[in-house]
Design a protein around this motif. Sequence first.
Motif, PDB file in Angstrom:
ATOM      1  N   UNK A  39      19.570  28.715  20.300  1.00 28.27           N
ATOM      2  CA  UNK A  39      18.861  29.304  19.212  1.00 28.27           C
ATOM      3  C   UNK A  39      19.840  29.123  17.914  1.00 28.27           C
ATOM      4  N   UNK A  40      20.847  29.948  17.992  1.00 27.66           N
ATOM      5  CA  UNK A  40      21.393  29.654  16.967  1.00 27.66           C
ATOM      6  C   UNK A  40      22.281  27.951  16.776  1.00 27.66           C
ATOM      7  N   UNK A  41      21.802  26.801  16.923  1.00 30.23           N
ATOM      8  CA  UNK A  41      22.822  25.905  17.409  1.00 30.23           C
ATOM      9  C   UNK A  41      21.850  24.794  16.872  1.00 30.23           C
ATOM     10  N   UNK A  42      20.219  24.961  16.981  1.00 24.86           N
ATOM     11  CA  UNK A  42      19.265  24.303  16.388  1.00 24.86           C
ATOM     12  C   UNK A  42      18.528  24.629  15.348  1.00 24.86           C
ATOM     13  N   UNK A  43      19.141  23.709  14.254  1.00 27.77           N
ATOM     14  CA  UNK A  43      18.672  24.007  12.727  1.00 27.77           C
ATOM     15  C   UNK A  43      17.243  25.006  12.655  1.00 27.77           C
ATOM     16  N   UNK A  44      15.968  23.957  12.916  1.00 25.82           N
ATOM     17  CA  UNK A  44      14.896  25.053  12.534  1.00 25.82           C
ATOM     18  C   UNK A  44      14.526  25.604  13.431  1.00 25.82           C
ATOM     19  N   UNK A  85      11.541  18.765  31.429  1.00 21.81           N
ATOM     20  CA  UNK A  85      12.993  17.737  31.124  1.00 21.81           C
ATOM     21  C   UNK A  85      13.661  18.249  30.077  1.00 21.81           C
ATOM     22  N   UNK A  86      13.107  19.678  29.349  1.00 20.34           N
ATOM     23  CA  UNK A  86      14.358  19.690  27.856  1.00 20.34           C
ATOM     24  C   UNK A  86      12.911  19.688  26.874  1.00 20.34           C
ATOM     25  N   UNK A  87      13.001  19.903  26.349  1.00 16.97           N
ATOM     26  CA  UNK A  87      12.276  19.997  24.540  1.00 16.97           C
ATOM     27  C   UNK A  87      13.418  19.086  23.622  1.00 16.97           C
ATOM     28  N   UNK A  88      12.147  18.695  23.179  1.00 14.44           N
ATOM     29  CA  UNK A  88      12.765  16.973  21.619  1.00 14.44           C
ATOM     30  C   UNK A  88      13.541  17.045  20.921  1.00 14.44           C
ATOM     31  N   UNK A  89      12.996  16.603  20.075  1.00 10.47           N
ATOM     32  CA  UNK A  89      13.503  16.415  18.885  1.00 10.47           C
ATOM     33  C   UNK A  89      12.488  16.661  17.502  1.00 10.47           C
ATOM     34  N   UNK A  90      10.772  16.796  17.938  1.00  8.03           N
ATOM     35  CA  UNK A  90       9.473  17.455  17.672  1.00  8.03           C
ATOM     36  C   UNK A  90      10.115  18.797  17.618  1.00  8.03           C
ATOM     37  N   UNK A 185      15.860  30.090   1.730  1.00 10.09           N
ATOM     38  CA  UNK A 185      15.817  29.332   2.949  1.00 10.09           C
ATOM     39  C   UNK A 185      14.538  29.037   2.396  1.00 10.09           C
ATOM     40  N   UNK A 186      14.279  28.399   1.263  1.00  6.99           N
ATOM     41  CA  UNK A 186      12.658  27.424   1.418  1.00  6.99           C
ATOM     42  C   UNK A 186      13.403  26.517   1.469  1.00  6.99           C
ATOM     43  N   UNK A 187      14.482  26.336  -0.017  1.00  6.96           N
ATOM     44  CA  UNK A 187      15.405  25.224   0.223  1.00  6.96           C
ATOM     45  C   UNK A 187      15.803  24.688   1.416  1.00  6.96           C
ATOM     46  N   UNK A 188      16.780  25.305   1.833  1.00  7.54           N
ATOM     47  CA  UNK A 188      16.671  24.727   3.192  1.00  7.54           C
ATOM     48  C   UNK A 188      15.932  23.958   4.082  1.00  7.54           C
ATOM     49  N   UNK A 189      15.305  24.671   4.011  1.00  8.49           N
ATOM     50  CA  UNK A 189      13.847  23.971   5.239  1.00  8.49           C
ATOM     51  C   UNK A 189      13.362  23.504   5.031  1.00  8.49           C
ATOM     52  N   UNK A 190      12.844  23.339   3.541  1.00  3.37           N
ATOM     53  CA  UNK A 190      12.702  21.646   3.081  1.00  3.37           C
ATOM     54  C   UNK A 190      13.490  20.143   3.166  1.00  3.37           C
ATOM     55  N   UNK A 191      14.894  20.649   2.952  1.00  6.88           N
ATOM     56  CA  UNK A 191      15.789  19.384   3.200  1.00  6.88           C
ATOM     57  C   UNK A 191      15.649  19.144   4.447  1.00  6.88           C
ATOM     58  N   UNK A 192      16.107  19.908   5.494  1.00  7.37           N
ATOM     59  CA  UNK A 192      15.891  19.338   6.295  1.00  7.37           C
ATOM     60  C   UNK A 192      14.514  18.687   7.295  1.00  7.37           C
ATOM     61  N   UNK A 193      13.586  19.828   6.619  1.00  5.05           N
ATOM     62  CA  UNK A 193      12.658  18.830   6.939  1.00  5.05           C
ATOM     63  C   UNK A 193      12.017  17.641   6.704  1.00  5.05           C
ATOM     64  N   UNK A 194      12.534  17.363   5.864  1.00  2.00           N
ATOM     65  CA  UNK A 194      12.148  15.621   5.037  1.00  2.00           C
ATOM     66  C   UNK A 194      13.354  15.021   5.723  1.00  2.00           C
ATOM     67  N   UNK A 196      14.094  14.981   8.943  1.00  2.00           N
ATOM     68  CA  UNK A 196      13.636  14.576  10.324  1.00  2.00           C
ATOM     69  C   UNK A 196      12.361  13.834   9.746  1.00  2.00           C
ATOM     70  N   UNK A 197      11.258  14.072   9.691  1.00  2.00           N
ATOM     71  CA  UNK A 197      10.802  13.204   9.207  1.00  2.00           C
ATOM     72  C   UNK A 197      11.463  12.196   8.443  1.00  2.00           C
ATOM     73  N   UNK A 198      12.169  11.892   7.320  1.00  2.00           N
ATOM     74  CA  UNK A 198      12.319  10.369   7.767  1.00  2.00           C
ATOM     75  C   UNK A 198      13.382   9.607   8.533  1.00  2.00           C
TER      76      UNK A 198
END
Length: 203
Positions: A39-44, A85-90, A185-194, A196-198
């Motif tokens: 859990x500490x190695x997956x950004x989300x 079979x394991x979690x994916x990027x989604x 945290x809002x800024x970091x999560x928004x940047x990483x989410x953008x 990931x979506x891109x």
Amino acid sequence: MIRRQSLPVMLAIALWPAAAAAHSPMPGFEGFYVGAVHPATVPGQLLALLVLGLLLGVRGPVVARPALVWFLAALVLGLALAPDGGADARSSVVALAVALAGAPLLLWSVRPMLASGYAVAVGLAVGIGLMPEAGAPGAVAITIAGSLVGAPFLVLCVFGATDLLRERLAPAVLTIAARIAGAWLVAIAALLLALAVRAGPPA
């Protein structure tokens, strides 16, 4: 002087397996440590757990106790709903979205029911992403057990540290610190989410 209630948290941090540990103290338990640190190695997942720990720490034990129970129940349920079979990027994108939705809660006072509801959302989002890749049933079970220890442990560490600050800082100072943390945290999560979506859906 260190409060007696904080000693379990500090002891748990001291015993947390470091990255430098090359081998498990018990043969066959390498998967437990892999699951515990996952859990500490997956950004989300990391961001969602940080937001939950900070939120509960700022609001105090009265709000945290029921929320933590709901979090644990939702974590197990999310793991049960995880694809084989394991979690994916989604799953990481979902966790990022939950972190982004929850970080603004640090900016305002939150009712206990809302805190518990967010704990459920974090538990489900993180739990779905904890399923390891397919392998021997025993190894998979050990890795899952590690994840079910690691995720709550991280929340409890953040909660414990924040709760100590809550007791030592003036309410106005704590409010300002929580709002600063929430904004970052809002800024970091928004940047990483953008990002990931891109990147688009997984192949």
